[in-house]
Design an enzyme around this catalytic site. Structure first.
Site, PDB file in Angstrom:
ATOM      1  N   ARG A  44     -20.816  -6.474 -79.747  1.00 29.04           N
ATOM      2  CA  ARG A  44     -20.150  -6.268 -78.464  1.00 29.04           C
ATOM      3  C   ARG A  44     -19.816  -7.585 -77.757  1.00 29.04           C
ATOM      4  O   ARG A  44     -19.669  -7.625 -76.532  1.00 29.04           O
ATOM      5  CB  ARG A  44     -20.979  -5.372 -77.540  1.00 29.04           C
ATOM      6  CG  ARG A  44     -21.154  -3.947 -78.056  1.00 29.04           C
ATOM      7  CD  ARG A  44     -22.080  -3.136 -77.165  1.00 29.04           C
ATOM      8  NE  ARG A  44     -22.208  -1.769 -77.651  1.00 29.04           N
ATOM      9  CZ  ARG A  44     -21.780  -0.686 -77.001  1.00 29.04           C
ATOM     10  NH1 ARG A  44     -21.186  -0.827 -75.830  1.00 29.04           N
ATOM     11  NH2 ARG A  44     -21.937   0.525 -77.510  1.00 29.04           N
ATOM     12  N   ASP A 205     -21.098 -19.029 -54.718  1.00 35.21           N
ATOM     13  CA  ASP A 205     -20.281 -18.697 -53.547  1.00 35.21           C
ATOM     14  C   ASP A 205     -21.215 -18.340 -52.404  1.00 35.21           C
ATOM     15  O   ASP A 205     -22.426 -18.182 -52.611  1.00 35.21           O
ATOM     16  CB  ASP A 205     -19.324 -17.539 -53.846  1.00 35.21           C
ATOM     17  CG  ASP A 205     -20.062 -16.294 -54.310  1.00 35.21           C
ATOM     18  OD1 ASP A 205     -20.227 -15.369 -53.489  1.00 35.21           O
ATOM     19  OD2 ASP A 205     -20.486 -16.224 -55.486  1.00 35.21           O
TER      20      ASP A 205
END
Length: 234
Positions: A44, A205
């Protein structure tokens, strides 16, 4: 033995695994810091690597985003591959004005808005905390490297896009340092299985200031202070 999510064979993982959320951060770290490195998982696209750092065997593997994802990978590493320590190396949004972009957080504990712990059928609320010896080692290393760091609580949220845009501010008032999405599940899984875990975060952030946020490429390749602390204590 291999699982539906991990093709590695027994013995492919070291006793300590560093887990960034982004598999490309795992690739960057493996290629730039490990020697004799080999890829051990690619199922994956969740890249996993094992090599040596200063002569010590270390593994690095992505965890994906969110508690369900890190819950799967950490459980399988602990139970199927004999891993003893997982150190999450992730990004986070600051919830405090004195916690700035690129500062490092060493997570002492994790709050959550998730029902993750319901599976344990506890008669109360479980406080998910990191392993103290890993935390102590990380603090010592951060001091020696003169890294600006903070130790304290984070909030591991199920929601990145919250319908209530001000929900995070409630955690801010409780002194929570930053918001991320994985640590509660990691700490809980480690506690349940009798293993060790720690989270190191770099502020990417801020939810409480107008500091410019970092780019995806910067998060992948430039959060090296956190990465180097994790490698030294692995």
């Amino acid at each position: 033995m291999p699982t539906p999510h991990n093709e590695a064979k027994k013995g492919d993982f070291a006793k300590t695994v560093l887990m960034p959320g982004d598999p490309l951060r795992a690739k960057f770290l493996a290629e730039n810091y490990l020697e004799d490195v080999r890829q051990v998982n690619g199922v994956r696209g969740m890249l996993g690597y094992t090599g040596t750092y200063k002569g010590k065997e270390v593994s690095i593997m992505g965890s994906g985003m969110g508690m369900p994802s890190i819950g799967i990978y950490s459980y399988e590493l602990y139970t199927n591959y004999g891993v003893e320590n997982i150190i999450r190396i992730g990004s986070a949004g600051s919830l405090q004005k004195d916690v700035h972009i690129r500062d490092v957080i060493i997570a002492q504990g994790a709050c959550t808005d998730s029902a993750w712990a319901h599976q344990y059928e506890l008669p109360g609320t479980f406080s998910a905390i990191s392993s103290y010896d890993l935390l102590e080692a990380a603090v010592k290393e951060a001091k020696e490297k003169n890294i600006k760091y903070h130790v304290g609580n984070v909030i591991a949220s199920d929601l990145f896009y919250h319908a209530d845009g001000e929900a995070a501010m409630s955690w801010c008032k409780m002194g929570v340092l930053a918001v991320e999405m994985e640590s509660y599940a990691l700490f809980s899984t480690a506690a349940y299985l009798g293993k060790k875990a720690l989270t190191l975060l770099t502020i990417s952030d801020s939810l409480v200031s107008d500091e410019p946020e970092t780019t995806a490429e910067e998060r992948e390749k430039t959060f090296t202070a956190m990465m180097e602390v994790a490698l030294e204590i692995a």
